[in-house]
Design a protein around this motif. Structure first.
Motif, PDB file in Angstrom:
ATOM      1  N   ALA A 320       1.598   5.335 -13.565  1.00  0.00           N
ATOM      2  CA  ALA A 320       0.975   5.687 -12.251  1.00  0.00           C
ATOM      3  C   ALA A 320       2.414   6.288 -11.583  1.00  0.00           C
ATOM      4  CB  ALA A 320       0.782   4.445 -11.630  1.00  0.00           C
ATOM      5  N   ALA A 321       3.406   6.197 -11.855  1.00  0.00           N
ATOM      6  CA  ALA A 321       4.683   6.657 -11.238  1.00  0.00           C
ATOM      7  C   ALA A 321       4.454   8.094 -10.864  1.00  0.00           C
ATOM      8  CB  ALA A 321       6.091   6.144 -11.727  1.00  0.00           C
ATOM      9  N   GLU A 348       2.054  -4.861  -8.789  1.00  0.00           N
ATOM     10  CA  GLU A 348       3.387  -5.408  -9.287  1.00  0.00           C
ATOM     11  C   GLU A 348       4.405  -4.333  -9.684  1.00  0.00           C
ATOM     12  OE1 GLU A 348       3.972  -8.745  -9.146  1.00  0.00           O
ATOM     13  OE2 GLU A 348       1.746  -9.221  -8.791  1.00  0.00           O
ATOM     14  N   HIS A 349       3.684  -3.004  -9.609  1.00  0.00           N
ATOM     15  CA  HIS A 349       4.463  -1.694  -9.627  1.00  0.00           C
ATOM     16  C   HIS A 349       5.810  -1.787  -8.914  1.00  0.00           C
ATOM     17  CE1 HIS A 349       5.590   2.372 -10.733  1.00  0.00           C
ATOM     18  NE2 HIS A 349       4.456   2.150 -11.777  1.00  0.00           N
ATOM     19  N   PRO A 350       6.725  -1.435  -9.326  1.00  0.00           N
ATOM     20  CA  PRO A 350       8.054  -1.263  -8.496  1.00  0.00           C
ATOM     21  C   PRO A 350       7.867   0.051  -7.388  1.00  0.00           C
ATOM     22  CG  PRO A 350       8.549  -0.243 -10.764  1.00  0.00           C
ATOM     23  CD  PRO A 350       7.040  -1.019 -10.683  1.00  0.00           C
ATOM     24  N   PRO A 352       6.492   1.656  -4.139  1.00  0.00           N
ATOM     25  CA  PRO A 352       5.718   1.111  -2.984  1.00  0.00           C
ATOM     26  C   PRO A 352       4.568   2.094  -3.005  1.00  0.00           C
ATOM     27  CG  PRO A 352       8.097   1.494  -2.327  1.00  0.00           C
ATOM     28  CD  PRO A 352       8.178   1.888  -3.925  1.00  0.00           C
ATOM     29  N   ALA A 353       4.855   3.386  -3.250  1.00  0.00           N
ATOM     30  CA  ALA A 353       3.567   4.325  -3.164  1.00  0.00           C
ATOM     31  C   ALA A 353       2.506   3.901  -4.302  1.00  0.00           C
ATOM     32  CB  ALA A 353       4.142   5.796  -3.458  1.00  0.00           C
ATOM     33  N   VAL A 354       2.864   3.399  -5.194  1.00  0.00           N
ATOM     34  CA  VAL A 354       1.862   2.796  -6.193  1.00  0.00           C
ATOM     35  C   VAL A 354       1.277   1.822  -5.886  1.00  0.00           C
ATOM     36  CG1 VAL A 354       1.487   2.219  -8.452  1.00  0.00           C
ATOM     37  CG2 VAL A 354       2.854   4.167  -8.226  1.00  0.00           C
ATOM     38  N   ARG A 355       1.885   0.801  -5.301  1.00  0.00           N
ATOM     39  CA  ARG A 355       1.459  -0.529  -4.871  1.00  0.00           C
ATOM     40  C   ARG A 355       0.327  -0.071  -3.522  1.00  0.00           C
ATOM     41  NH1 ARG A 355       6.470  -2.124  -4.893  1.00  0.00           N
ATOM     42  NH2 ARG A 355       6.980  -2.424  -2.587  1.00  0.00           N
ATOM     43  N   LEU A 356       0.733   0.706  -2.425  1.00  0.00           N
ATOM     44  CA  LEU A 356      -0.026   1.290  -1.489  1.00  0.00           C
ATOM     45  C   LEU A 356      -1.435   1.767  -2.008  1.00  0.00           C
ATOM     46  CD1 LEU A 356      -0.452   2.235   1.550  1.00  0.00           C
ATOM     47  CD2 LEU A 356       0.743   4.159   1.007  1.00  0.00           C
ATOM     48  N   HIS A 357      -1.242   2.805  -2.916  1.00  0.00           N
ATOM     49  CA  HIS A 357      -2.642   3.515  -3.403  1.00  0.00           C
ATOM     50  C   HIS A 357      -3.406   2.322  -4.232  1.00  0.00           C
ATOM     51  CE1 HIS A 357      -2.029   7.207  -1.778  1.00  0.00           C
ATOM     52  NE2 HIS A 357      -0.818   7.264  -2.150  1.00  0.00           N
ATOM     53  N   ALA A 358      -2.893   1.505  -5.002  1.00  0.00           N
ATOM     54  CA  ALA A 358      -3.633   0.360  -5.672  1.00  0.00           C
ATOM     55  C   ALA A 358      -4.431  -0.241  -4.639  1.00  0.00           C
ATOM     56  CB  ALA A 358      -2.653  -0.618  -6.385  1.00  0.00           C
ATOM     57  N   GLU A 371      -6.786 -14.443  -1.726  1.00  0.00           N
ATOM     58  CA  GLU A 371      -5.619 -15.267  -2.186  1.00  0.00           C
ATOM     59  C   GLU A 371      -4.915 -14.306  -3.010  1.00  0.00           C
ATOM     60  OE1 GLU A 371      -8.801 -15.865  -2.885  1.00  0.00           O
ATOM     61  OE2 GLU A 371      -9.293 -17.770  -1.565  1.00  0.00           O
ATOM     62  N   ARG A 372      -5.203 -13.498  -3.586  1.00  0.00           N
ATOM     63  CA  ARG A 372      -4.464 -12.382  -4.386  1.00  0.00           C
ATOM     64  C   ARG A 372      -3.650 -11.418  -3.736  1.00  0.00           C
ATOM     65  NH1 ARG A 372      -7.288 -10.636 -10.025  1.00  0.00           N
ATOM     66  NH2 ARG A 372      -4.971 -10.140 -10.435  1.00  0.00           N
ATOM     67  N   LEU A 373      -4.322 -10.970  -2.673  1.00  0.00           N
ATOM     68  CA  LEU A 373      -3.566  -9.976  -1.599  1.00  0.00           C
ATOM     69  C   LEU A 373      -2.903 -10.375  -0.637  1.00  0.00           C
ATOM     70  CD1 LEU A 373      -3.921  -6.958  -1.962  1.00  0.00           C
ATOM     71  CD2 LEU A 373      -5.500  -6.887  -0.227  1.00  0.00           C
ATOM     72  N   THR A 374      -2.989 -11.773  -0.110  1.00  0.00           N
ATOM     73  CA  THR A 374      -2.061 -12.142   0.812  1.00  0.00           C
ATOM     74  C   THR A 374      -0.536 -12.115   0.632  1.00  0.00           C
ATOM     75  OG1 THR A 374      -4.032 -13.680   1.364  1.00  0.00           O
ATOM     76  CG2 THR A 374      -1.706 -14.226   2.312  1.00  0.00           C
ATOM     77  N   PRO A 375      -0.127 -12.205  -0.677  1.00  0.00           N
ATOM     78  CA  PRO A 375       1.353 -12.288  -0.733  1.00  0.00           C
ATOM     79  C   PRO A 375       1.774 -10.818  -0.160  1.00  0.00           C
ATOM     80  CG  PRO A 375       0.098 -13.430  -2.962  1.00  0.00           C
ATOM     81  CD  PRO A 375      -0.728 -12.939  -1.883  1.00  0.00           C
TER      82      PRO A 375
END
Length: 438
Positions: A320-321, A348-350, A352-358, A371-375
């Motif tokens: 995904a990077a 858990e991807h390093p 930020p762009a990947v985490r945002l789109h996930a 519960e999984r998204l609150t962190p």
């Protein structure tokens, strides 16, 4: 100090308008008194004259109107001193044509209209009088405006379009549009460079109707303009024109210009046009575009060409990077039972762009688990925090209040504090600060 509201929202005591009226009454031309290229300045001058009807230079009555012998109209100074007028004062001279065209008395305005024949610089006031509330003034002004050559309206376009918002302002606009459709092309193209939004929009619309711009010029305008309306108009017109030689497809150079535009709306128009150009496979890179609109258009084009975009998304999410937005695209067309796990793993991807789109993909799949998204409210990337907040808003009431209160502390990053406040408000737990408290 500002005065009461004047005509059509203009302030009667606007300092610049008052000074302009005074200077014109003292003998200056409108060009010497204010910016005659500004529609706002003409409208302010018009309102300023009518709001100063207790000034001596505005006390001129129209020809034939009865006058009290031996006494002139009271000036402002007379009124302040409690007098009814100056019995021995000399008759007040008639106002200058520019002032007479804005006079509070409709008979004076109507009589002054003839002066515009020999004074082209007063044509803006003729346009104003075409929207006059007095029928005789309005009809006479419209007759005189209709006698002008069509291209004479081009310099008045901004004022005409501003007045078209008024109840009686449509006549001059109709004349202007007819002149633009029949007038010289150079005049229409000159108006496309105006700064006034209504003016350049109308000019571009007429230019497109008349075919005055090449497809490449239209594509360049769509790609560089910041006006969304103009982007849509020019992009649609650019792809509607056939390629050189009469083929059914748009010119490849035009499409390439649209596809590299900054605006998602323009890129989406270019991607959609790939199907008509027989280049469906060229839409593949845009499956991972940063814009959801462009991704949707790319999926449509690929499907029209017989390809399924879903396998590509799944393959790209494995790496995904290189294509961060592939995660959002997978959520937009994937299967929740199969693809949700892939997207959760990408949180858990390093990058930020990947985490945002996930997170965006999980929302599209309707696979958000509170519960999984609150962190992610503590994610170091503010963009990821905002995306997680949007995903959690529908279920904000289920988030423990102490968890959110803790994140409103001053030592937390601003993005985290804002996210916690939004979620507290969505859950109905927001506390208004008391008196004297920050």
């Amino acid at each position: 100090m500002r005065g009461v509201a004047g005509v059509d929202g203009w302030d009667c005591w606007d300092g610049e308008a008052v000074r302009a009226v005074v200077r014109v009454c003292e003998g200056a031309t409108p060009a010497e008194a204010f910016d005659t290229a500004s529609a706002d300045a003409w409208l302010a001058f018009d309102a300023g004259v009518r709001c100063m009807d207790d000034r001596p230079w505005l006390s001129h009555a129209p020809a034939g109107a009865p006058r009290r012998p031996g006494r002139s109209a009271p000036t402002l100074l007379d009124r302040l001193r409690g007098r009814r007028g100056s019995p021995l004062a000399s008759p007040v001279p008639p106002p200058p044509p520019a002032v007479a065209l804005c006079h509070p008395d409709g008979r004076v305005r109507e009589a002054a209209l003839e002066a515009v024949r020999s004074a082209p610089e007063l044509r803006p006031l003729l346009v104003v009088r075409c929207a006059d509330w007095a029928t005789p003034v309005r009809e006479r002004a419209r007759t005189l405006l209709a006698e002008l050559p069509g291209d004479a309206l081009f310099p008045l376009a901004e004022l005409v379009l501003r007045l078209a918002r008024r109840e009686r302002g449509g006549f001059a606009r109709a004349l202007l549009e007819a002149a633009l459709r029949e007038g010289p092309a150079a005049g229409v193209l000159a108006l496309t460079a105006r700064q006034d939004r209504a003016t350049y929009r109308l000019a571009y619309r007429i230019a497109v109707e008349r075919g005055l711009l090449t497809p490449m010029e239209l594509a360049a305008t769509a790609a560089t303009s910041g006006d969304v309306t103009l982007q849509d108009l020019c992009a649609d017109a650019a792809v509607a024109v056939r390629a050189e030689g009469g083929g059914p497809a748009p010119d490849p150079a035009v499409l390439d210009r649209l596809l590299t535009a900054r605006s998602p709306r323009v890129r989406s128009a270019g991607v959609t046009a790939l199907r008509r150009a027989g280049r469906c496979r060229d839409a593949e890179p845009y499956l991972a575009d940063r814009s959801a609109l462009v991704r949707a258009c790319a999926r449509y084009v690929l499907r029209q060409g017989g390809d399924d975009p879903l396998p590509r998304y799944r393959a790209w999410c494995a790496e995904a990077a290189g294509r961060p937005a592939a995660a959002a695209g997978l959520g937009e067309c994937g299967d929740r039972a199969v693809d949700a796990a892939r997207l959760w793993a990408l949180l858990e991807h390093p990058s930020p762009a990947v985490r945002l789109h996930a997170v965006t993909g999980l929302r599209a799949l309707d696979a958000v688990v509170r519960e999984r998204l609150t962190p992610l409210l503590d994610d170091p990337s503010p963009a990821v925090v905002r995306a997680a907040t949007r995903a959690l808003l529908p279920d904000a009431a289920g988030i423990p209040e102490p968890l959110l209160r803790e994140r409103t502390a001053p030592d937390r990053p601003r993005a985290v504090r804002v996210a916690a406040e939004r979620l507290l408000r969505a859950a109905g737990r927001h506390r208004r600060p008391g008196p004297g408290r920050p």
